[in-house]
Motif scaffolding. Structure first.
Motif, mmCIF file in Angstrom:
data_model
loop_
_atom_site.group_PDB
_atom_site.id
_atom_site.type_symbol
_atom_site.label_atom_id
_atom_site.label_comp_id
_atom_site.label_asym_id
_atom_site.label_seq_id
_atom_site.Cartn_x
_atom_site.Cartn_y
_atom_site.Cartn_z
ATOM 1 N N PHE A 89 46.654 50.605 41.284
ATOM 2 C CA PHE A 89 46.324 49.443 40.549
ATOM 3 C C PHE A 89 45.257 48.776 40.715
ATOM 4 O O PHE A 89 44.573 49.325 40.879
ATOM 5 C CB PHE A 89 47.219 48.106 42.039
ATOM 6 N N ILE A 90 44.766 48.611 39.106
ATOM 7 C CA ILE A 90 43.684 48.925 38.423
ATOM 8 C C ILE A 90 43.836 47.208 37.904
ATOM 9 O O ILE A 90 44.218 46.995 37.218
ATOM 10 C CB ILE A 90 42.926 49.658 37.796
ATOM 11 N N ASP A 91 42.270 46.500 38.520
ATOM 12 C CA ASP A 91 42.321 45.432 38.068
ATOM 13 C C ASP A 91 40.912 45.674 37.096
ATOM 14 O O ASP A 91 39.999 45.596 37.611
ATOM 15 C CB ASP A 91 41.966 44.004 38.810
ATOM 16 N N LEU A 92 41.487 44.587 35.506
ATOM 17 C CA LEU A 92 40.074 45.615 34.504
ATOM 18 C C LEU A 92 38.813 44.104 35.060
ATOM 19 O O LEU A 92 37.621 45.031 34.520
ATOM 20 C CB LEU A 92 40.723 45.863 33.147
ATOM 21 N N ASP A 93 39.016 43.061 35.624
ATOM 22 C CA ASP A 93 38.231 42.108 35.688
ATOM 23 C C ASP A 93 37.185 42.791 37.003
ATOM 24 O O ASP A 93 35.781 42.989 36.782
ATOM 25 C CB ASP A 93 38.357 41.158 36.115
ATOM 26 N N GLU A 94 37.568 43.598 37.799
ATOM 27 C CA GLU A 94 37.252 44.283 39.194
ATOM 28 C C GLU A 94 35.978 45.645 38.315
ATOM 29 O O GLU A 94 34.916 45.769 39.527
ATOM 30 C CB GLU A 94 37.821 44.793 40.345
ATOM 31 N N VAL A 95 37.154 46.259 37.498
ATOM 32 C CA VAL A 95 35.719 47.277 36.894
ATOM 33 C C VAL A 95 34.864 46.531 36.349
ATOM 34 O O VAL A 95 34.158 47.697 36.336
ATOM 35 C CB VAL A 95 37.251 48.318 35.990
ATOM 36 N N ILE A 96 34.741 45.449 35.633
ATOM 37 C CA ILE A 96 33.480 45.173 35.122
ATOM 38 C C ILE A 96 32.933 44.611 36.084
ATOM 39 O O ILE A 96 31.951 44.646 35.125
ATOM 40 C CB ILE A 96 34.092 44.080 34.246
ATOM 41 N N GLU A 97 33.132 43.835 37.277
ATOM 42 C CA GLU A 97 32.588 43.205 38.134
ATOM 43 C C GLU A 97 31.767 44.452 38.875
ATOM 44 O O GLU A 97 30.555 44.313 39.050
ATOM 45 C CB GLU A 97 33.387 42.561 39.323
ATOM 46 N N GLU A 98 31.986 45.645 39.084
ATOM 47 C CA GLU A 98 31.691 46.167 39.856
ATOM 48 C C GLU A 98 30.594 47.109 38.621
ATOM 49 O O GLU A 98 29.306 47.530 39.417
ATOM 50 C CB GLU A 98 32.955 47.608 39.814
ATOM 51 N N LYS A 99 30.745 47.762 37.315
ATOM 52 C CA LYS A 99 30.229 48.356 36.743
ATOM 53 C C LYS A 99 28.788 47.232 35.985
ATOM 54 O O LYS A 99 27.612 47.328 36.295
ATOM 55 C CB LYS A 99 30.409 48.211 35.609
ATOM 56 N N SER A 147 27.852 44.988 38.301
ATOM 57 C CA SER A 147 27.163 44.256 39.374
ATOM 58 C C SER A 147 27.356 42.923 39.695
ATOM 59 O O SER A 147 26.163 41.800 40.212
ATOM 60 C CB SER A 147 26.316 44.721 40.335
ATOM 61 N N LEU A 148 28.127 42.163 38.895
ATOM 62 C CA LEU A 148 27.982 40.386 38.941
ATOM 63 C C LEU A 148 29.693 39.788 38.474
ATOM 64 O O LEU A 148 30.922 40.822 38.142
ATOM 65 C CB LEU A 148 27.628 39.983 37.385
ATOM 66 N N SER A 149 29.490 38.634 38.950
ATOM 67 C CA SER A 149 31.824 38.090 38.850
ATOM 68 C C SER A 149 31.061 38.270 37.433
ATOM 69 O O SER A 149 30.768 37.641 36.659
ATOM 70 C CB SER A 149 32.018 37.162 39.584
ATOM 71 N N VAL A 150 33.182 38.537 36.811
ATOM 72 C CA VAL A 150 32.976 37.734 35.906
ATOM 73 C C VAL A 150 32.358 36.465 35.204
ATOM 74 O O VAL A 150 31.516 36.299 34.297
ATOM 75 C CB VAL A 150 34.743 37.744 35.537
ATOM 76 N N THR A 151 32.798 35.571 35.930
ATOM 77 C CA THR A 151 31.749 34.117 35.692
ATOM 78 C C THR A 151 29.976 34.079 35.566
ATOM 79 O O THR A 151 30.014 33.779 34.364
ATOM 80 C CB THR A 151 32.411 33.332 36.677
ATOM 81 N N ASP A 152 29.373 34.959 36.196
ATOM 82 C CA ASP A 152 28.164 35.180 36.386
ATOM 83 C C ASP A 152 27.826 35.357 34.936
ATOM 84 O O ASP A 152 26.614 35.319 34.503
ATOM 85 C CB ASP A 152 27.972 35.976 37.194
ATOM 86 N N ILE A 153 28.540 36.295 34.853
ATOM 87 C CA ILE A 153 28.589 37.489 32.977
ATOM 88 C C ILE A 153 28.754 36.564 32.534
ATOM 89 O O ILE A 153 28.098 36.205 31.361
ATOM 90 C CB ILE A 153 29.480 38.799 33.566
ATOM 91 N N PHE A 154 30.079 36.059 32.044
ATOM 92 C CA PHE A 154 29.703 34.883 30.897
ATOM 93 C C PHE A 154 28.768 34.076 31.582
ATOM 94 O O PHE A 154 28.093 33.340 30.033
ATOM 95 C CB PHE A 154 31.348 34.248 31.167
ATOM 96 N N ASN A 155 28.716 34.051 32.077
ATOM 97 C CA ASN A 155 27.009 32.223 31.950
ATOM 98 C C ASN A 155 25.815 33.257 32.127
ATOM 99 O O ASN A 155 25.330 32.221 31.493
ATOM 100 C CB ASN A 155 27.052 31.260 33.482
ATOM 101 N N THR A 156 25.560 33.770 32.643
ATOM 102 C CA THR A 156 24.387 34.299 32.730
ATOM 103 C C THR A 156 24.103 35.588 30.556
ATOM 104 O O THR A 156 22.745 35.693 30.190
ATOM 105 C CB THR A 156 23.787 35.755 33.525
ATOM 106 N N LYS A 157 24.772 36.304 31.226
ATOM 107 C CA LYS A 157 24.953 36.829 29.560
ATOM 108 C C LYS A 157 25.777 36.621 28.322
ATOM 109 O O LYS A 157 25.409 37.873 27.473
ATOM 110 C CB LYS A 157 24.890 38.009 30.038
ATOM 111 N N GLY A 158 26.634 35.862 28.578
ATOM 112 C CA GLY A 158 27.571 35.586 27.204
ATOM 113 C C GLY A 158 29.047 36.484 27.068
ATOM 114 O O GLY A 158 29.455 36.704 27.554
ATOM 115 N N GLU A 159 29.554 35.437 26.514
ATOM 116 C CA GLU A 159 30.617 36.405 25.779
ATOM 117 C C GLU A 159 31.107 36.933 25.403
ATOM 118 O O GLU A 159 32.033 38.438 25.923
ATOM 119 C CB GLU A 159 32.025 34.830 25.438
#
Length: 172
Positions: A28-38, A40-52
């Motif tokens: 099972f692969i959750d793409l959001d988890e792959v992004i978070e691992e790559k 080292s931030l949560s999806v929410t933090d990526i949106f908030n600090t680096k933008g959509e």
């Protein structure tokens, strides 16, 4: 072969994907988890600090890598993944992928999202159910043309076990 689950936020992609992968004895692969691992931030933090825009670029890179490096995997996408860049083409033009759109009604999505909005950057600011329903309805309408390109469109308003059984019957 890989199975890709797509659909709106809170449509059950992750929980259904985990159960399906377990039954098939696949990864099972959750793409959001792959992004978070790559990142080292949560999806929410990526949106908030680096933008959509940054998030969508990383999402596209991760989707490409997952599709190249995976077999016998159930992959749960983020709700917006099929709608940006060339992601839908990466999915639909891949002979090693069967894509499934988990279709859930607006009322049910509204209820699920309102209770989980703190974990959902796109709807965290919405303060009442009426506004949530309006947002979900408009947003879902904008995304439907992408979701409906899936190989299988499945009504996912029922319980997880029923949905998983239906997927297995459709596929095998």
């Amino acid at each position: 072969m890989n199975i890709i689950l797509m659909g709106y936020m809170a449509s059950g992609k992750s929980i259904i994907g985990q159960k399906l992968a377990q039954i098939l004895d696949w990864q099972f692969i959750d793409l959001d988890e792959v992004i978070e691992e790559k990142e080292s931030l949560s999806v929410t933090d990526i949106f908030n600090t680096k933008g959509e825009i940054f998030f969508r670029k990383v999402e596209n890179q991760c989707l490409s890598e997952v599709l190249i490096n995976s077999n016998k995997s159930v992959i749960a996408l983020g709700g917006g993944t099929p709608c940006y860049g060339n992601n839908i083409n990466l999915i639909t033009k891949n002979n090693n992928v069967t894509s499934i759109y988990l279709s859930v009604g607006i009322a049910e999505l509204t209820k699920r999202l309102f209770h989980d909005k703190a974990n959902r950057p796109l709807v965290a600011h919405i303060s009442n159910l009426d506004d949530m329903a309006e947002f979900v309805g408009k947003h879902l309408f904008e995304r439907l043309s992408h979701y409906n390109q899936a190989d299988i469109v499945l009504n996912a308003n029922s319980d997880v076990d029923t949905i998983v059984k239906t997927i297995l019957l459709e596929l095998f």
